[in-house]
Design an enzyme around this catalytic site. Structure first.
Site, PDB file in Angstrom:
ATOM      1  N   ARG A  23      -0.641 -10.897  -0.046  1.00 14.69           N
ATOM      2  CA  ARG A  23       0.352 -10.175   0.751  1.00 14.69           C
ATOM      3  C   ARG A  23       0.252 -10.515   2.239  1.00 14.69           C
ATOM      4  O   ARG A  23       0.327  -9.646   3.107  1.00 14.69           O
ATOM      5  CB  ARG A  23       0.254  -8.677   0.514  1.00 14.69           C
ATOM      6  CG  ARG A  23       1.643  -8.114   0.196  1.00 14.69           C
ATOM      7  CD  ARG A  23       1.623  -6.655  -0.126  1.00 14.69           C
ATOM      8  NE  ARG A  23       1.612  -6.423  -1.557  1.00 14.69           N
ATOM      9  CZ  ARG A  23       1.692  -5.228  -2.110  1.00 14.69           C
ATOM     10  NH1 ARG A  23       1.802  -4.160  -1.374  1.00 14.69           N
ATOM     11  NH2 ARG A  23       1.692  -5.107  -3.412  1.00 14.69           N
ATOM     12  N   ARG A  27       4.306  -5.854   5.847  1.00 14.98           N
ATOM     13  CA  ARG A  27       4.632  -4.868   6.883  1.00 14.98           C
ATOM     14  C   ARG A  27       3.665  -4.802   8.045  1.00 14.98           C
ATOM     15  O   ARG A  27       3.958  -4.147   9.037  1.00 14.98           O
ATOM     16  CB  ARG A  27       4.767  -3.487   6.229  1.00 14.98           C
ATOM     17  CG  ARG A  27       6.021  -3.385   5.362  1.00 14.98           C
ATOM     18  CD  ARG A  27       5.927  -2.225   4.411  1.00 14.98           C
ATOM     19  NE  ARG A  27       4.882  -2.486   3.437  1.00 14.98           N
ATOM     20  CZ  ARG A  27       4.556  -1.669   2.449  1.00 14.98           C
ATOM     21  NH1 ARG A  27       5.176  -0.525   2.308  1.00 14.98           N
ATOM     22  NH2 ARG A  27       3.606  -1.986   1.596  1.00 14.98           N
ATOM     23  N   ARG A  36      13.194  -7.599   7.603  1.00 10.31           N
ATOM     24  CA  ARG A  36      13.360  -6.786   6.408  1.00 10.31           C
ATOM     25  C   ARG A  36      14.309  -5.601   6.636  1.00 10.31           C
ATOM     26  O   ARG A  36      14.885  -5.075   5.687  1.00 10.31           O
ATOM     27  CB  ARG A  36      11.958  -6.326   6.011  1.00 10.31           C
ATOM     28  CG  ARG A  36      11.809  -5.172   5.099  1.00 10.31           C
ATOM     29  CD  ARG A  36      11.761  -5.611   3.663  1.00 10.31           C
ATOM     30  NE  ARG A  36      11.400  -4.467   2.847  1.00 10.31           N
ATOM     31  CZ  ARG A  36      12.260  -3.495   2.548  1.00 10.31           C
ATOM     32  NH1 ARG A  36      13.510  -3.562   2.946  1.00 10.31           N
ATOM     33  NH2 ARG A  36      11.853  -2.469   1.837  1.00 10.31           N
ATOM     34  N   ASP A  72       8.451 -10.384  -5.754  1.00 12.56           N
ATOM     35  CA  ASP A  72       7.660  -9.261  -6.268  1.00 12.56           C
ATOM     36  C   ASP A  72       7.464  -9.418  -7.767  1.00 12.56           C
ATOM     37  O   ASP A  72       8.335  -9.963  -8.456  1.00 12.56           O
ATOM     38  CB  ASP A  72       8.333  -7.921  -5.952  1.00 12.56           C
ATOM     39  CG  ASP A  72       7.320  -6.789  -6.107  1.00 12.56           C
ATOM     40  OD1 ASP A  72       6.555  -6.558  -5.158  1.00 12.56           O
ATOM     41  OD2 ASP A  72       7.261  -6.185  -7.196  1.00 12.56           O
ATOM     42  N   TYR A 147       3.854  -0.945 -15.623  1.00 19.12           N
ATOM     43  CA  TYR A 147       4.945  -0.456 -14.769  1.00 19.12           C
ATOM     44  C   TYR A 147       6.171  -0.049 -15.583  1.00 19.12           C
ATOM     45  O   TYR A 147       6.825   0.941 -15.295  1.00 19.12           O
ATOM     46  CB  TYR A 147       5.358  -1.519 -13.745  1.00 19.12           C
ATOM     47  CG  TYR A 147       4.472  -1.535 -12.531  1.00 19.12           C
ATOM     48  CD1 TYR A 147       4.559  -0.537 -11.561  1.00 19.12           C
ATOM     49  CD2 TYR A 147       3.536  -2.541 -12.345  1.00 19.12           C
ATOM     50  CE1 TYR A 147       3.728  -0.543 -10.449  1.00 19.12           C
ATOM     51  CE2 TYR A 147       2.705  -2.557 -11.236  1.00 19.12           C
ATOM     52  CZ  TYR A 147       2.804  -1.562 -10.295  1.00 19.12           C
ATOM     53  OH  TYR A 147       1.986  -1.565  -9.199  1.00 19.12           O
TER      54      TYR A 147
HETATM   55  O1  CP3 Z   1       1.383 -12.002  -1.053  1.00 20.63           O
HETATM   56  C1  CP3 Z   1       2.489 -12.202  -0.510  1.00 20.63           C
HETATM   57  O2  CP3 Z   1       2.636 -12.338   0.716  1.00 20.63           O
HETATM   58  C2  CP3 Z   1       3.710 -12.371  -1.418  1.00 20.63           C
HETATM   59  C3  CP3 Z   1       4.419 -11.220  -1.698  1.00 20.63           C
HETATM   60  C4  CP3 Z   1       4.036 -10.197  -2.746  1.00 20.63           C
HETATM   61  C5  CP3 Z   1       4.651  -8.916  -2.740  1.00 20.63           C
HETATM   62  N1  CP3 Z   1       4.277  -8.280  -3.881  1.00 20.63           N
HETATM   63  C6  CP3 Z   1       5.552  -8.417  -1.711  1.00 20.63           C
HETATM   64  C7  CP3 Z   1       5.720  -6.969  -1.546  1.00 20.63           C
HETATM   65  C8  CP3 Z   1       3.232 -10.272  -3.893  1.00 20.63           C
HETATM   66  C9  CP3 Z   1       2.313 -11.380  -4.346  1.00 20.63           C
HETATM   67  C10 CP3 Z   1       3.406  -9.046  -4.594  1.00 20.63           C
HETATM   68  C11 CP3 Z   1       2.774  -8.759  -5.901  1.00 20.63           C
HETATM   69  C12 CP3 Z   1       2.780  -7.384  -6.401  1.00 20.63           C
HETATM   70  N2  CP3 Z   1       3.806  -6.488  -6.362  1.00 20.63           N
HETATM   71  C13 CP3 Z   1       1.725  -6.799  -7.131  1.00 20.63           C
HETATM   72  C14 CP3 Z   1       0.423  -7.492  -7.511  1.00 20.63           C
HETATM   73  C15 CP3 Z   1      -0.563  -7.461  -6.410  1.00 20.63           C
HETATM   74  C16 CP3 Z   1      -1.059  -6.088  -6.046  1.00 20.63           C
HETATM   75  O3  CP3 Z   1      -0.729  -5.653  -4.942  1.00 20.63           O
HETATM   76  O4  CP3 Z   1      -1.746  -5.485  -6.866  1.00 20.63           O
HETATM   77  C17 CP3 Z   1       2.107  -5.505  -7.473  1.00 20.63           C
HETATM   78  C18 CP3 Z   1       1.302  -4.487  -8.251  1.00 20.63           C
HETATM   79  C19 CP3 Z   1       3.441  -5.316  -7.003  1.00 20.63           C
HETATM   80  C20 CP3 Z   1       4.311  -4.121  -7.182  1.00 20.63           C
HETATM   81  C21 CP3 Z   1       4.665  -3.518  -5.893  1.00 20.63           C
HETATM   82  N3  CP3 Z   1       5.565  -4.068  -5.003  1.00 20.63           N
HETATM   83  C22 CP3 Z   1       4.220  -2.295  -5.351  1.00 20.63           C
HETATM   84  C23 CP3 Z   1       3.209  -1.362  -6.014  1.00 20.63           C
HETATM   85  C24 CP3 Z   1       4.853  -2.133  -4.121  1.00 20.63           C
HETATM   86  C25 CP3 Z   1       4.800  -0.936  -3.225  1.00 20.63           C
HETATM   87  C26 CP3 Z   1       3.453  -0.747  -2.635  1.00 20.63           C
HETATM   88  C27 CP3 Z   1       3.497  -0.971  -1.173  1.00 20.63           C
HETATM   89  O5  CP3 Z   1       2.651  -1.721  -0.682  1.00 20.63           O
HETATM   90  O6  CP3 Z   1       4.378  -0.368  -0.560  1.00 20.63           O
HETATM   91  C28 CP3 Z   1       5.659  -3.274  -3.899  1.00 20.63           C
HETATM   92  C29 CP3 Z   1       6.494  -3.562  -2.721  1.00 20.63           C
HETATM   93  C30 CP3 Z   1       6.143  -4.814  -1.960  1.00 20.63           C
HETATM   94  N4  CP3 Z   1       5.967  -6.048  -2.526  1.00 20.63           N
HETATM   95  C31 CP3 Z   1       6.032  -4.939  -0.549  1.00 20.63           C
HETATM   96  C32 CP3 Z   1       5.760  -6.275  -0.276  1.00 20.63           C
HETATM   97  C33 CP3 Z   1       5.601  -6.927   1.063  1.00 20.63           C
HETATM   98  C34 CP3 Z   1       6.247  -3.826   0.448  1.00 20.63           C
HETATM   99  C35 CP3 Z   1       7.690  -3.421   0.417  1.00 20.63           C
HETATM  100  C36 CP3 Z   1       8.412  -3.432   1.732  1.00 20.63           C
HETATM  101  O7  CP3 Z   1       8.468  -4.438   2.464  1.00 20.63           O
HETATM  102  O8  CP3 Z   1       9.036  -2.393   2.012  1.00 20.63           O
END
Ligand code: CP3
Length: 336
Positions: A23, A27, A36, A72, A147
């Site tokens: 990630r 943010r 975003r 995602d 999920y």
């Molecule tokens: O790593 C990177 O830079 C690439 C982007 C990436 C995102 N999600 C962007 C994201 C990757 C590799 C993921 C994988 C992901 N998504 C996982 C596996 C890794 C982990 O964190 O365990 C999981 C479980 C998800 C599901 C997911 N997506 C959740 C639980 C959330 C909300 C949690 C949070 O941090 O708010 C997301 C949203 C998400 N995916 C964001 C980002 C940057 C934040 C959303 C936003 O920008 O508003």
């Protein structure tokens, strides 16, 4: 082209470990928040220009040795017909989760080209702009099923475990279906230009070792057997209890969170198996000297070959940019 990552994945000698952060786009970067703003998250993931732009943002600030396509893990379940929303306080929410075997009939088998072409376009936009390898990724079958059944993030996994124990055959069938979707999805990302792929099994560490071996492991193994053309990594959060089972998955490298010592992990996996990790991402909030010391400790514990430096889970939104800079700098100063 910077080939440090690929050399480390082949356990070739390197002067220091390659470094990138899970990630790394997100943010904690003000420019991410700006790009975003005004776009709903799923639409954002499906907009190749925007997704490519935020993939590049962390590389402009920090000398990372790898990039990861912005997307995602929940895009494929949405393409299978589940109604996915990202809600501000709760994170991802499926309005119509799978709760009974009869719900499985609602799932469509997606085609990557038809139903998820945007990620391939994002990759194609990125490749000519990058001088580091690009990771593609997908959620592992168990984590996607978690999920889809829970309807969102759920610490205790009550619904998914309930489904798994009550309907083990149907649950295994769902995992097989998801592994087929993930195989097509990862192979398409490799064909579009990704140099490596990562399978995220964030929730599988919540299973006991028997259920892990019975359900999560065979589905992940199936993916690693059928993904071709690039190294494939496996990340499981909280994997200490299932460590002996990892070796049989057939991944090219294993990523760990900070709760396990990499030396211990390597003793179980064998030192010929590359590992990735595993700084506590919250350490990046700490004083600079502590960050630098912890970085050196991780590198020492992993040893000189087959180590990719990373954090043990994704960067959190409040992470200070200076903490990231200090950690990356300390990895880059290292010499074996
Ligand atoms: O790593 C990177 O830079 C690439 C982007 C990436 C995102 N999600 C962007 C994201 C990757 C590799 C993921 C994988 C992901 N998504 C996982 C596996 C890794 C982990 O964190 O365990 C999981 C479980 C998800 C599901 C997911 N997506 C959740 C639980 C959330 C909300 C949690 C949070 O941090 O708010 C997301 C949203 C998400 N995916 C964001 C980002 C940057 C934040 C959303 C936003 O920008 O508003």
């Amino acid at each position: 082209m910077n080939d440090l990552l690929l050399r480390a994945l082949r356990s070739e000698p390197v002067e220091r470990p390659p470094v990138w952060f899970m990630r790394q786009a997100g943010r904690y970067l003000p420019e991410y928040l700006q790009t975003r703003s005004g776009t709903d998250f799923l639409t954002f993931c499906r907009s190749p220009e925007l997704a490519a732009e935020v993939t590049l943002q962390p590389l402009r600030r920090f000398p990372f040795d790898a990039s990861i396509v912005f997307n995602d893990i929940l895009v494929p379940p949405a393409a299978m017909g589940l109604d996915l929303r990202f809600e501000d306080k709760r994170g991802p929410v499926f309005r119509d989760p799978i709760r009974h075997p009869s719900d499985l009939a609602r799932l469509k088998i997606p085609s990557v080209q038809r139903d998820m072409p945007e990620v391939l376009e994002t990759i194609r936009l990125l490749i000519p702009q990058l001088d580091v390898p690009l990771f593609g990724f997908a959620g592992a079958p168990f984590t996607l099923a978690a999920y889809m059944i829970e309807g969102g993030g759920a610490k205790e996994l009550e619904n998914v475990k309930g489904f798994m124990w009550r309907y083990p055959e149907e649950f295994s069938r769902l995992l097989t279906l998801l592994s087929d979707v993930v195989i097509d999805y990862l192979n398409a990302q490799i064909e579009a230009g990704c140099a490596a792929v990562q399978l995220f099994d964030t929730w599988a560490g919540g299973l006991d070792p028997q259920d892990y071996a019975r359900f999560a492991a065979p589905a992940a193994r199936r993916v690693f057997e059928q993904v071709k053309g690039a190294p494939a990594l496996y990340y499981c959060r909280d994997s200490a209890a299932v460590l002996p089972a990892l070796k049989g998955l057939g991944a090219d490298a294993y990523a760990f969170d900070w709760r396990i010592d990499l030396g211990t992990a390597r003793a179980v996996l064998g030192t010929d198996v590359p590992v990735m990790g595993n700084l506590d991402p919250v350490a990046l909030y700490g004083p600079e000297e502590v960050i630098r010391e912890k970085v050196r400790e991780v590198i020492q514990r992993a040893g000189p070959t087959g180590h990719i430096f990373n954090i043990g889970h994704g960067l959190t939104p409040g992470t200070p940019v200076e903490g990231v800079a200090a950690a990356v700098d300390e990895v880059r100063r290292w010499r074996w």
